[in-house]
Design a protein around this motif. Structure first.
Motif, PDB file in Angstrom:
ATOM      1  N   THR A   4       0.836  -1.207   0.000  1.00 58.01           N
ATOM      2  CA  THR A   4       0.000   0.000   0.000  1.00 58.01           C
ATOM      3  C   THR A   4       0.865   1.249   0.000  1.00 58.01           C
ATOM      4  O   THR A   4       0.571   2.231  -0.701  1.00 58.01           O
ATOM      5  CB  THR A   4      -0.939   0.007   1.219  1.00 58.01           C
ATOM      6  N   ASP A   5       1.941   1.229   0.788  1.00 64.92           N
ATOM      7  CA  ASP A   5       2.852   2.378   0.815  1.00 64.92           C
ATOM      8  C   ASP A   5       3.420   2.654  -0.575  1.00 64.92           C
ATOM      9  O   ASP A   5       3.532   3.816  -0.999  1.00 64.92           O
ATOM     10  CB  ASP A   5       4.002   2.123   1.800  1.00 64.92           C
ATOM     11  N   LEU A   6       3.779   1.592  -1.314  1.00 62.62           N
ATOM     12  CA  LEU A   6       4.330   1.777  -2.657  1.00 62.62           C
ATOM     13  C   LEU A   6       3.270   2.334  -3.605  1.00 62.62           C
ATOM     14  O   LEU A   6       3.564   3.200  -4.432  1.00 62.62           O
ATOM     15  CB  LEU A   6       4.876   0.450  -3.187  1.00 62.62           C
ATOM     16  N   ARG A   7       2.048   1.832  -3.478  1.00 56.91           N
ATOM     17  CA  ARG A   7       0.979   2.349  -4.333  1.00 56.91           C
ATOM     18  C   ARG A   7       0.729   3.820  -4.050  1.00 56.91           C
ATOM     19  O   ARG A   7       0.539   4.627  -4.976  1.00 56.91           O
ATOM     20  CB  ARG A   7      -0.295   1.538  -4.092  1.00 56.91           C
ATOM     21  N   TRP A   8       0.701   4.183  -2.787  1.00 55.89           N
ATOM     22  CA  TRP A   8       0.475   5.577  -2.422  1.00 55.89           C
ATOM     23  C   TRP A   8       1.640   6.450  -2.887  1.00 55.89           C
ATOM     24  O   TRP A   8       1.431   7.588  -3.319  1.00 55.89           O
ATOM     25  CB  TRP A   8       0.290   5.698  -0.899  1.00 55.89           C
ATOM     26  N   GLN A  29      -4.165  13.579   4.947  1.00 55.31           N
ATOM     27  CA  GLN A  29      -2.786  13.986   4.700  1.00 55.31           C
ATOM     28  C   GLN A  29      -1.816  13.395   5.726  1.00 55.31           C
ATOM     29  O   GLN A  29      -0.716  12.969   5.354  1.00 55.31           O
ATOM     30  CB  GLN A  29      -2.689  15.510   4.673  1.00 55.31           C
ATOM     31  N   PRO A  30      -2.179  13.344   7.034  1.00 62.55           N
ATOM     32  CA  PRO A  30      -1.252  12.728   7.997  1.00 62.55           C
ATOM     33  C   PRO A  30      -0.980  11.256   7.667  1.00 62.55           C
ATOM     34  O   PRO A  30       0.155  10.789   7.805  1.00 62.55           O
ATOM     35  CB  PRO A  30      -1.983  12.882   9.330  1.00 62.55           C
ATOM     36  N   SER A  35       2.931   7.318   5.528  1.00 64.47           N
ATOM     37  CA  SER A  35       3.251   6.321   4.524  1.00 64.47           C
ATOM     38  C   SER A  35       4.522   6.698   3.775  1.00 64.47           C
ATOM     39  O   SER A  35       5.415   5.866   3.563  1.00 64.47           O
ATOM     40  CB  SER A  35       2.088   6.171   3.539  1.00 64.47           C
ATOM     41  N   LEU A  36       4.628   7.971   3.376  1.00 67.26           N
ATOM     42  CA  LEU A  36       5.824   8.437   2.685  1.00 67.26           C
ATOM     43  C   LEU A  36       7.053   8.295   3.569  1.00 67.26           C
ATOM     44  O   LEU A  36       8.125   7.885   3.099  1.00 67.26           O
ATOM     45  CB  LEU A  36       5.646   9.890   2.252  1.00 67.26           C
ATOM     46  N   ALA A  42      12.710   3.195   4.493  1.00 64.98           N
ATOM     47  CA  ALA A  42      13.102   1.906   3.932  1.00 64.98           C
ATOM     48  C   ALA A  42      14.254   2.057   2.942  1.00 64.98           C
ATOM     49  O   ALA A  42      15.141   1.198   2.878  1.00 64.98           O
ATOM     50  CB  ALA A  42      11.903   1.249   3.248  1.00 64.98           C
ATOM     51  N   PHE A  43      14.261   3.146   2.170  1.00 64.45           N
ATOM     52  CA  PHE A  43      15.321   3.360   1.192  1.00 64.45           C
ATOM     53  C   PHE A  43      16.488   4.177   1.748  1.00 64.45           C
ATOM     54  O   PHE A  43      17.518   4.312   1.090  1.00 64.45           O
ATOM     55  CB  PHE A  43      14.760   4.031  -0.065  1.00 64.45           C
TER      56      PHE A  43
END
Length: 290
Positions: A4-8, A29-30, A35-36, A42-43
């Motif tokens: 979901t995080d990647l989709r967002w 927005q929060p 998520s961002l 992670a990266f």
């Protein structure tokens, strides 16, 4: 970080605006900011440059966007494939069956079933009984048409038919045209048989042993039609289920074997400890009522 995080992240990268992306994703927005943050953690780097008008994807972000699009697309494709498999109207049934029922029971069943469920597909596996049982246990196959009945503590079973076993003989053979024949009467004949790793070959050997002889096997095959044609050509005799070979003009004829053991039960089997897909469950229900 999750899918979901990647989709967002993909939506945010394409809009480069937190408010617009949140509205598109129907989240707050929060939530989108958290998520961002998980993706960037992670990266190990920031993926956007913050500007007064919104966000701007930086070089690291563009690399992640390429991978995130591919990952999200792969996950969506996998979900679509799973949904299709789980659809009782258009899913796929993984069905294994014995070589010796390939020209009889199996086409009859599939023809009848497809009249009521034409969109359901079948992934078919034709194999010896020991491989069939192994695949049912592992889940490679959901249902199997086999005989005799496998272990009742592990497998469910529905009897499909009780096959009379016959001695197939060449045209003009002395035993042709009889109502019944004792297998011992063929003790001196050459036999055409399935290979030893096939379950039905063991049935043949056990019947011959019970009749007091060991068959002299002239040729071993993996195909019942080949056996039928070689018998028709006069190369020997064979023990086969009555009606197992269809649509040939070999001239071979089947004479029913005498004795209560001269039969074989064929049924539908499934693993009791494994849930069937909706399509497989629909097929099993059809078979039970067939």
């Amino acid at each position: 970080m999750n899918v979901t995080d990647l989709r967002w992240f993909v939506v945010l990268a394409e809009t480069e605006h937190l408010t617009e992306a949140a509205a598109t994703l129907q989240t707050s927005q929060p939530n989108l900011s958290r998520s961002l943050r998980r993706v960037e953690e992670a990266f190990g780097t920031r993926l956007f440059e913050r500007e007064h008008r919104g966000l701007r994807l930086n070089p690291y972000g563009r690399i992640v966007l390429e991978g995130a699009r591919a990952a999200a697309g792969a996950v969506e494709s996998a979900q679509q494939r799973i949904d299709a498999l789980l659809d009782p109207e258009s899913g796929t049934v993984r069905l294994a069956f014995l070589h010796s029922v390939a020209t009889g029971v199996v086409p009859d069943l599939l023809t009848a079933f497809r009249q009521s469920a034409p969109s359901i597909r079948f992934a078919l596996r034709e194999q010896p009984s020991h491989d069939l049982v192994r695949d049912l246990e592992s889940g490679e196959a959901e249902l199997g048409i086999t005989g005799p009945r496998p272990d009742k503590d592990t497998f469910g079973w529905h009897l499909l038919e009780r096959q009379r076993l016959c001695l197939y003989v060449p045209p003009g053979h002395a035993l042709a045209g009889r109502d019944r024949v004792r297998l011992a009467e063929a003790a001196d004949e050459p036999f055409i048989a399935l290979r030893p790793d096939f379950g039905f070959r063991r049935v043949t050997d056990e019947l011959c042993r019970a009749a007091g002889f060991t068959p002299a096997v002239a040729f071993e095959s993996t195909d019942l039609t080949t056996i039928d044609r070689l018998v028709g050509a006069g190369l020997g005799v064979a023990v086969l289920p009555g009606g197992a070979v269809r649509g040939t003009e070999s001239g071979a004829s089947g004479v029913p074997l005498a004795g209560v053991r001269a039969r074989r039960d064929i049924g539908l089997a499934w693993c009791l400890h494994r849930q069937l897909s909706p399509a497989a469950e629909r097929f099993r229900s059809f078979v039970r009522a067939w």
